[in-house]
Design a protein around this motif. Sequence first.
Motif, PDB file in Angstrom:
ATOM      1  N   GLU A   1      58.603 110.429  55.567  1.00  0.00           N
ATOM      2  CA  GLU A   1      59.483 110.625  54.407  1.00  0.00           C
ATOM      3  C   GLU A   1      60.571 109.569  54.337  1.00  0.00           C
ATOM      4  O   GLU A   1      61.019 109.192  53.253  1.00  0.00           O
ATOM      5  CB  GLU A   1      60.152 111.993  54.523  1.00  0.00           C
ATOM      6  N   ASP A   2      60.983 109.068  55.508  1.00  0.00           N
ATOM      7  CA  ASP A   2      62.046 108.054  55.495  1.00  0.00           C
ATOM      8  C   ASP A   2      61.502 106.638  55.274  1.00  0.00           C
ATOM      9  O   ASP A   2      62.264 105.681  55.162  1.00  0.00           O
ATOM     10  CB  ASP A   2      62.867 108.107  56.794  1.00  0.00           C
ATOM     11  N   GLY A   3      60.177 106.491  55.234  1.00  0.00           N
ATOM     12  CA  GLY A   3      59.576 105.190  54.910  1.00  0.00           C
ATOM     13  C   GLY A   3      59.649 104.160  56.028  1.00  0.00           C
ATOM     14  O   GLY A   3      59.344 102.983  55.807  1.00  0.00           O
ATOM     15  N   LEU A   4      60.009 104.566  57.231  1.00  0.00           N
ATOM     16  CA  LEU A   4      60.122 103.580  58.305  1.00  0.00           C
ATOM     17  C   LEU A   4      58.752 103.092  58.803  1.00  0.00           C
ATOM     18  O   LEU A   4      58.667 102.182  59.620  1.00  0.00           O
ATOM     19  CB  LEU A   4      60.963 104.137  59.465  1.00  0.00           C
ATOM     20  N   ASP A   5      57.685 103.724  58.306  1.00  0.00           N
ATOM     21  CA  ASP A   5      56.336 103.233  58.633  1.00  0.00           C
ATOM     22  C   ASP A   5      55.668 102.595  57.402  1.00  0.00           C
ATOM     23  O   ASP A   5      54.458 102.426  57.360  1.00  0.00           O
ATOM     24  CB  ASP A   5      55.457 104.364  59.194  1.00  0.00           C
ATOM     25  N   SER A   6      56.476 102.229  56.403  1.00  0.00           N
ATOM     26  CA  SER A   6      55.928 101.617  55.188  1.00  0.00           C
ATOM     27  C   SER A   6      56.429 100.181  55.070  1.00  0.00           C
ATOM     28  O   SER A   6      57.567  99.943  54.651  1.00  0.00           O
ATOM     29  CB  SER A   6      56.364 102.444  53.966  1.00  0.00           C
ATOM     30  N   TYR A   7      55.593  99.234  55.500  1.00  0.00           N
ATOM     31  CA  TYR A   7      55.999  97.817  55.549  1.00  0.00           C
ATOM     32  C   TYR A   7      54.738  96.956  55.553  1.00  0.00           C
ATOM     33  O   TYR A   7      53.624  97.474  55.716  1.00  0.00           O
ATOM     34  CB  TYR A   7      56.851  97.543  56.800  1.00  0.00           C
ATOM     35  N   ALA A   8      54.938  95.661  55.362  1.00  0.00           N
ATOM     36  CA  ALA A   8      53.780  94.767  55.281  1.00  0.00           C
ATOM     37  C   ALA A   8      53.552  94.016  56.582  1.00  0.00           C
ATOM     38  O   ALA A   8      54.507  93.658  57.284  1.00  0.00           O
ATOM     39  CB  ALA A   8      53.975  93.773  54.146  1.00  0.00           C
ATOM     40  N   VAL A   9      52.273  93.810  56.882  1.00  0.00           N
ATOM     41  CA  VAL A   9      51.906  93.058  58.094  1.00  0.00           C
ATOM     42  C   VAL A   9      51.048  91.847  57.691  1.00  0.00           C
ATOM     43  O   VAL A   9      50.258  91.930  56.760  1.00  0.00           O
ATOM     44  CB  VAL A   9      51.117  93.930  59.106  1.00  0.00           C
ATOM     45  N   PRO A  10      51.219  90.720  58.404  1.00  0.00           N
ATOM     46  CA  PRO A  10      50.438  89.537  58.046  1.00  0.00           C
ATOM     47  C   PRO A  10      48.985  89.660  58.482  1.00  0.00           C
ATOM     48  O   PRO A  10      48.700  90.241  59.531  1.00  0.00           O
ATOM     49  CB  PRO A  10      51.131  88.391  58.795  1.00  0.00           C
ATOM     50  N   LEU A  11      48.087  89.115  57.647  1.00  0.00           N
ATOM     51  CA  LEU A  11      46.667  89.027  58.029  1.00  0.00           C
ATOM     52  C   LEU A  11      46.369  87.558  58.322  1.00  0.00           C
ATOM     53  O   LEU A  11      47.246  86.845  58.791  1.00  0.00           O
ATOM     54  CB  LEU A  11      45.787  89.537  56.893  1.00  0.00           C
ATOM     55  N   THR A  12      45.175  87.136  57.976  1.00  0.00           N
ATOM     56  CA  THR A  12      44.763  85.755  58.191  1.00  0.00           C
ATOM     57  C   THR A  12      45.809  84.770  57.688  1.00  0.00           C
ATOM     58  O   THR A  12      46.271  84.878  56.557  1.00  0.00           O
ATOM     59  CB  THR A  12      43.475  85.498  57.373  1.00  0.00           C
ATOM     60  N   LEU A  13      46.157  83.817  58.508  1.00  0.00           N
ATOM     61  CA  LEU A  13      47.192  82.884  58.102  1.00  0.00           C
ATOM     62  C   LEU A  13      46.673  81.583  57.510  1.00  0.00           C
ATOM     63  O   LEU A  13      47.439  80.762  57.054  1.00  0.00           O
ATOM     64  CB  LEU A  13      48.130  82.602  59.268  1.00  0.00           C
ATOM     65  N   ASP A  14      45.384  81.381  57.574  1.00  0.00           N
ATOM     66  CA  ASP A  14      44.935  80.177  56.882  1.00  0.00           C
ATOM     67  C   ASP A  14      43.547  80.354  56.302  1.00  0.00           C
ATOM     68  O   ASP A  14      42.697  81.036  56.859  1.00  0.00           O
ATOM     69  CB  ASP A  14      44.994  78.957  57.809  1.00  0.00           C
ATOM     70  N   TRP A  15      43.421  79.799  55.135  1.00  0.00           N
ATOM     71  CA  TRP A  15      42.162  79.759  54.416  1.00  0.00           C
ATOM     72  C   TRP A  15      42.326  78.511  53.542  1.00  0.00           C
ATOM     73  O   TRP A  15      42.636  78.611  52.353  1.00  0.00           O
ATOM     74  CB  TRP A  15      41.982  81.037  53.597  1.00  0.00           C
TER      75      TRP A  15
END
Length: 341
Positions: A173-187
């Motif tokens: 509910e507090d959103g502390l598990d709602s964030y973005a993580v990086p995937l592949t860094l090059d294409w």
Amino acid sequence: MKADSSTIVRHLIPNRTPVREQASAYAPANIALCKYWGKRNEALKLPLTGSLSVSLGALGTHMRIQVADGDHFTLYGKRQTPDSPAYKRLFEFIDLFRESGTGLDIESHNTIPMGAGLASSAGAFAAAVLALNELYAWDLDQKQLSICARLGSGSACRSVAPGFMEWLPGEREDGLDSYAVPLTLDWPEFRIGILTLSKKEKAVSSGEGMTRTLRTSSLYASWPDQVARDLPRIREAVQNRDLIQLGEAAEQNALSMHATMISAWPPLLYWQPESVQALHQVHALRSQGLSVYATMDAGPNVKLLFHRDQQQDVTKHFPHLTVVDPFVGSAGFANAETDPV
Ligand code: PMV
């Protein structure tokens, strides 16, 4: 924990007094390949589903924040008045992080047009958080930066790092598990083409648009299932650098989102005749053997996805296309420049 933005921020940041005189940062805008459309919590900008984006390299926001006697905001070299929507939105966000009484002079320059469905707010809120992190010497990690940026604009949580980013929706509910993580860094072959069909401010913001869709479109009920199908396909395609799989899933995802928008009431028809024409042209090029795909956000502009070896063919048919290499121009943006006190 009571879930409101200021409580979340208080939990994340260690101090509210600037440690430096000024700091600057750059953050790229991003384009979702699997869209974020609909919130489970409006105030905390918590999404109902996950999403996945790619950053726009050198197209984004450069922001400088300086300690000053009062508050000032300069956008594209033009002083914004305190009653302007851009000023209010930015300082409402900044107020979450500072002690009252600290004046800040903020200068921002976007390298993409604002309000044309090109997600300029994502780069702006991410750049603000990156600059504040330096000004206050918080030393936040990428996850914490992403959570802070999300409180300004949901999609901004995917702009705190370059490349492909997946926003994990979280459950708390507090959103502390709602964030973005990086995937592949090059294409290195991957290219995004931006077809700017209108630079006008859109009539209905994406925030208002998603609330309206959720409330009034009966098609919205199918959206989480659509994302559940598309997101793993898109993630896998990015990991395998598979343009066809990525393009097919991303285009279907974007059009499904627009189906929910169009069926809202009053309808959200962001498309202009030129948008439809461009989509038809993309389909015609595909039938001629070109691997080019389209995506659209809350605006009339169309973005194309293709490989650099087909760039010449694509630009021949779309001469005004702005071609972006997502991995060029944003290198080092996280190392904000700072002036010690
Ligand atoms: O973060 P917002 O409120 O600007 O919403 C972004 C919504 C879309 O651009 C349509 C989709 C997305 O995931 O970026």
